[in-house]
Scaffold this motif. Structure first.
Motif, PDB file in Angstrom:
ATOM      1  N   ILE A 174       5.114  -2.627  -9.399  1.00 55.19           N
ATOM      2  CA  ILE A 174       4.112  -2.955  -8.370  1.00 55.19           C
ATOM      3  C   ILE A 174       3.243  -4.124  -8.808  1.00 55.19           C
ATOM      4  N   ARG A 175       2.798  -4.111 -10.044  1.00 59.25           N
ATOM      5  CA  ARG A 175       1.923  -5.182 -10.534  1.00 59.25           C
ATOM      6  C   ARG A 175       2.679  -6.506 -10.648  1.00 59.25           C
ATOM      7  N   SER A 176       3.900  -6.459 -11.172  1.00 55.42           N
ATOM      8  CA  SER A 176       4.681  -7.689 -11.316  1.00 55.42           C
ATOM      9  C   SER A 176       5.032  -8.282  -9.955  1.00 55.42           C
ATOM     10  N   ALA A 177       5.313  -7.435  -8.981  1.00 56.55           N
ATOM     11  CA  ALA A 177       5.589  -7.915  -7.622  1.00 56.55           C
ATOM     12  C   ALA A 177       4.373  -8.627  -7.050  1.00 56.55           C
ATOM     13  N   SER A 178       3.199  -8.072  -7.301  1.00 60.81           N
ATOM     14  CA  SER A 178       1.958  -8.685  -6.824  1.00 60.81           C
ATOM     15  C   SER A 178       1.761 -10.061  -7.454  1.00 60.81           C
ATOM     16  N   TYR A 179       1.958 -10.159  -8.763  1.00 60.49           N
ATOM     17  CA  TYR A 179       1.760 -11.427  -9.472  1.00 60.49           C
ATOM     18  C   TYR A 179       2.770 -12.490  -9.045  1.00 60.49           C
ATOM     19  N   CYS A 180       4.007 -12.057  -8.771  1.00 65.33           N
ATOM     20  CA  CYS A 180       5.091 -13.015  -8.522  1.00 65.33           C
ATOM     21  C   CYS A 180       5.363 -13.268  -7.041  1.00 65.33           C
ATOM     22  N   GLY A 181       4.662 -12.584  -6.149  1.00 67.07           N
ATOM     23  CA  GLY A 181       4.821 -12.854  -4.725  1.00 67.07           C
ATOM     24  C   GLY A 181       6.157 -12.419  -4.150  1.00 67.07           C
ATOM     25  N   VAL A 182       6.673 -11.261  -4.614  1.00 71.80           N
ATOM     26  CA  VAL A 182       7.925 -10.720  -4.085  1.00 71.80           C
ATOM     27  C   VAL A 182       7.697  -9.260  -3.697  1.00 71.80           C
ATOM     28  N   TYR A 183       8.700  -8.669  -3.065  1.00 74.00           N
ATOM     29  CA  TYR A 183       8.625  -7.242  -2.749  1.00 74.00           C
ATOM     30  C   TYR A 183       8.990  -6.445  -3.995  1.00 74.00           C
ATOM     31  N   GLU A 364       0.287  14.182   6.482  1.00 72.92           N
ATOM     32  CA  GLU A 364       0.529  14.750   7.812  1.00 72.92           C
ATOM     33  C   GLU A 364      -0.175  13.921   8.888  1.00 72.92           C
ATOM     34  N   HIS A 365      -1.245  13.232   8.505  1.00 74.73           N
ATOM     35  CA  HIS A 365      -2.076  12.505   9.477  1.00 74.73           C
ATOM     36  C   HIS A 365      -1.950  10.985   9.368  1.00 74.73           C
ATOM     37  N   PHE A 366      -1.401  10.497   8.256  1.00 74.27           N
ATOM     38  CA  PHE A 366      -1.290   9.046   8.050  1.00 74.27           C
ATOM     39  C   PHE A 366       0.139   8.700   7.639  1.00 74.27           C
ATOM     40  N   ASP A 367       0.601   7.535   8.093  1.00 75.75           N
ATOM     41  CA  ASP A 367       1.952   7.101   7.755  1.00 75.75           C
ATOM     42  C   ASP A 367       2.053   6.621   6.313  1.00 75.75           C
ATOM     43  N   ALA A 368       0.967   6.040   5.816  1.00 81.42           N
ATOM     44  CA  ALA A 368       0.980   5.549   4.434  1.00 81.42           C
ATOM     45  C   ALA A 368      -0.448   5.367   3.952  1.00 81.42           C
ATOM     46  N   ILE A 369      -0.599   5.458   2.646  1.00 87.13           N
ATOM     47  CA  ILE A 369      -1.860   5.112   1.997  1.00 87.13           C
ATOM     48  C   ILE A 369      -1.771   3.640   1.608  1.00 87.13           C
ATOM     49  N   LEU A 370      -2.828   2.897   1.841  1.00 84.89           N
ATOM     50  CA  LEU A 370      -2.866   1.464   1.539  1.00 84.89           C
ATOM     51  C   LEU A 370      -3.837   1.214   0.394  1.00 84.89           C
ATOM     52  N   ALA A 371      -3.463   0.319  -0.509  1.00 85.46           N
ATOM     53  CA  ALA A 371      -4.325  -0.036  -1.639  1.00 85.46           C
ATOM     54  C   ALA A 371      -3.899  -1.405  -2.158  1.00 85.46           C
ATOM     55  N   PRO A 372      -4.769  -2.101  -2.889  1.00 82.32           N
ATOM     56  CA  PRO A 372      -4.341  -3.342  -3.541  1.00 82.32           C
ATOM     57  C   PRO A 372      -3.317  -3.031  -4.624  1.00 82.32           C
ATOM     58  N   SER A 373      -2.423  -3.985  -4.892  1.00 81.25           N
ATOM     59  CA  SER A 373      -1.379  -3.777  -5.896  1.00 81.25           C
ATOM     60  C   SER A 373      -1.844  -4.079  -7.319  1.00 81.25           C
ATOM     61  N   SER A 374      -2.818  -4.957  -7.450  1.00 75.26           N
ATOM     62  CA  SER A 374      -3.283  -5.355  -8.782  1.00 75.26           C
ATOM     63  C   SER A 374      -4.766  -5.695  -8.699  1.00 75.26           C
ATOM     64  N   LEU A 375      -5.412  -5.736  -9.842  1.00 77.93           N
ATOM     65  CA  LEU A 375      -6.855  -6.004  -9.869  1.00 77.93           C
ATOM     66  C   LEU A 375      -7.180  -7.455  -9.552  1.00 77.93           C
ATOM     67  N   ASP A 376      -6.223  -8.328  -9.792  1.00 72.51           N
ATOM     68  CA  ASP A 376      -6.445  -9.762  -9.599  1.00 72.51           C
ATOM     69  C   ASP A 376      -5.073 -10.435  -9.509  1.00 72.51           C
ATOM     70  N   SER A 377      -5.049 -11.736  -9.350  1.00 73.65           N
ATOM     71  CA  SER A 377      -3.790 -12.465  -9.450  1.00 73.65           C
ATOM     72  C   SER A 377      -3.364 -12.480 -10.920  1.00 73.65           C
ATOM     73  N   ALA A 378      -2.232 -13.081 -11.196  1.00 73.19           N
ATOM     74  CA  ALA A 378      -1.634 -13.027 -12.532  1.00 73.19           C
ATOM     75  C   ALA A 378      -2.581 -13.534 -13.618  1.00 73.19           C
ATOM     76  N   PRO A 379      -2.698 -12.803 -14.730  1.00 75.27           N
ATOM     77  CA  PRO A 379      -3.524 -13.271 -15.851  1.00 75.27           C
ATOM     78  C   PRO A 379      -2.843 -14.416 -16.594  1.00 75.27           C
ATOM     79  N   LEU A 380      -3.602 -15.144 -17.365  1.00 76.59           N
ATOM     80  CA  LEU A 380      -3.048 -16.255 -18.150  1.00 76.59           C
ATOM     81  C   LEU A 380      -2.159 -15.725 -19.275  1.00 76.59           C
ATOM     82  N   LEU A 381      -1.075 -16.426 -19.526  1.00 79.50           N
ATOM     83  CA  LEU A 381      -0.156 -16.018 -20.597  1.00 79.50           C
ATOM     84  C   LEU A 381      -0.838 -15.984 -21.962  1.00 79.50           C
ATOM     85  N   ASN A 382      -1.706 -16.966 -22.204  1.00 79.50           N
ATOM     86  CA  ASN A 382      -2.320 -17.035 -23.531  1.00 79.50           C
ATOM     87  C   ASN A 382      -3.336 -15.922 -23.786  1.00 79.50           C
TER      88      ASN A 382
END
Length: 446
Positions: A174-183, A364-382
């Motif tokens: 989930i986190r890597s998908a968020s950082y890389c812009g893929v499903y 039973e009452h909701f189709d899905a729970i929604l939440a952010p995938s990561s705390l921020d965009s991708a962190p710096l490699l260094n």
């Protein structure tokens, strides 16, 4: 066909119709893949001549009138902790450098049986834990593509492959998908057999995927899901479910979403808070905000208790025989796991089951729970940091199906994902809901 936007379903149709030969398609692809991989280091074992030989065999199979599989000619990346008989399976570890196993995992067997071509092993962290890799994020090569599934996510984002197979224990897909812009999709954890996956946690380890379309996720799940006669947790899982057909249907009513607020939500970066607020405002007619019950606040402690006990057991041989070749962080987790009592472990398992039950009424009452995938965009490699998985922990604890959707971008122009969490064993409904949300509220998918 541009390899930056091709999908599994597109490729199958393209090659079945004979618009080009499989060999010609791969001649072009391997050149682009080699160039891209030199820049981002997503694939650790890329055997180009062997791949081209496989492509030629598929052309001959088609010419001879033999069975043309559902994945005919599709290049697929496999994470380096999932066994393949013809590529190294090194687990991101110095201990297993050069290890070549003699048997495919169930997932790989099923992919090959439908004429997919395994396009090498993707880079992952040491034993798919948290030691950073050298893989770069294709959107900005100074940033990280995430944790243990880093190479799998980056290879799809860079257009090397349309789909890759990886595993998630806490939040790596989930986190890597968020950082890389893929499903990124982690199914309910009793659908896909783990046979041939190196197990760290018997409770949490789940095989999942990265892709460039939701339809591909349903399509691939039909191929690899279902009991294999070995992994007992999949014993009630059927191989006949039509996930693609079901997700392609229009929901009978507009889906309802529950925006889950947890203690982890308070850690969101300011840009992520702004973007999520704007996105939730667009959804206000079908979105309900909800503070998760107090029982859930213990999820990280429960997760760590279960995970560290199971990690210490599953890596006992490596710890006892090759301790000096393990990272200090991994050694510490193994030592911690050995100190946890059986009583505390079983109590954590019991509380986990209680939390799972507490969510059932919500589904039973909701189709899905929604939440952010990561705390921020991708962190710096260094920064040597693959990101905090805290936004995934509660859902991984419960084994719920989760999908990260590449719907948003932050002010710095980097991708940012939204995750949907579904009811266990209702993956078709989750994928259909994700498809509806993407079609009606989707932004750029990078």
């Amino acid at each position: 066909m541009s390899n930056y936007n091709f999908t599994v379903i597109d490729i199958v149709e393209y090659l079945r119709q004979g618009k080009t030969s499989v060999k010609d398609f791969f001649d072009d692809l391997v050149i682009k893949a080699q160039d891209a991989n030199q820049e981002i280091n997503a694939i650790v074992d890329l055997r180009t001549q062997y791949i081209l030989d496989q492509a030629q065999l598929l052309d001959q199979k088609k010419q001879d009138g033999n069975y043309i599989g559902k994945l005919f000619g599709v290049p697929i990346g496999i994470s380096d902790n999932i066994s393949t008989f013809d590529f190294y399976t090194e687990l991101g570890s110095k201990i297993y450098k050069g290890q070549q196993l003699d048997k495919d995992s169930t997932v790989v067997q099923r992919l090959r049986s439908e004429n997919a071509i395994i396009f090498g092993k993707t880079c992952l962290t040491e034993f798919s834990d948290c030691l950073p890799t050298t893989t770069c994020n294709p959107h900005d090569k100074t940033t990280s593509p995430g944790g243990s599934a880093s190479g799998a996510a980056a290879s799809v984002a860079a257009g090397i492959v349309p789909l890759s197979v990886a595993s998630q224990t806490n939040g790596s897909i989930i986190r890597s998908a968020s950082y890389c812009g893929v499903y990124g999709y982690k199914p309910t954890n009793n659908i896909i057999p783990n046979t041939g996956l190196f197990i760290k946690s018997n409770t949490f380890d789940t095989i999942g995927f990265f892709s460039r379309s939701i339809e591909d996720l349903g399509y691939i799940l039909e191929v690899v899901g279902g009991h294999d006669g070995i992994d007992l947790k999949t014993i009630e899982s059927s191989r006949s479910k039509n996930y693609l057909e079901l997700l392609s249907e229009e929901p009978p009513f507009d889906p309802k979403f529950l925006y889950a607020k947890t203690s982890a939500s308070k850690k969101l970066s300011r840009p992520a808070q702004v973007e999520m607020k704007s996105f939730s405002n667009k959804l206000k007619s079908c979105l309900t905000e909800f503070e998760l019950p107090e029982l859930v606040s213990s999820s990280e402690t429960l997760y760590e208790t279960i995970f560290e006990v199971e990690l210490s057991f599953n890596l006992s041989k490596e710890y006892e025989q090759h301790k000096d070749l393990l990272s200090s962080g991994l050694r510490k987790k193994i030592r911690n796991g050995r100190k946890i009592s059986g009583y505390d472990y079983l109590r954590a398992i019991k509380t986990r089951d209680e939390i799972k039950c507490a969510f059932q009424d919500l589904f039973e009452h909701f189709d899905a729970i929604l939440a952010p995938s990561s705390l921020d965009s991708a962190p710096l490699l260094n920064e040597k940091n693959t990101g905090d998985p805290c936004l995934s922990t509660i859902w991984s604890l419960c084994g719920f199906p989760v999908i990260s959707l590449p719907l948003l971008k932050l002010k710095n122009g980097m991708p940012y994902g939204v995750q949907l969490i579904g009811s266990p064993n209702d993956d078709a409904r989750l994928l259909r809901t994700a498809s509806w949300l993407t079609k009606n509220f989707g932004g750029s998918n990078g």
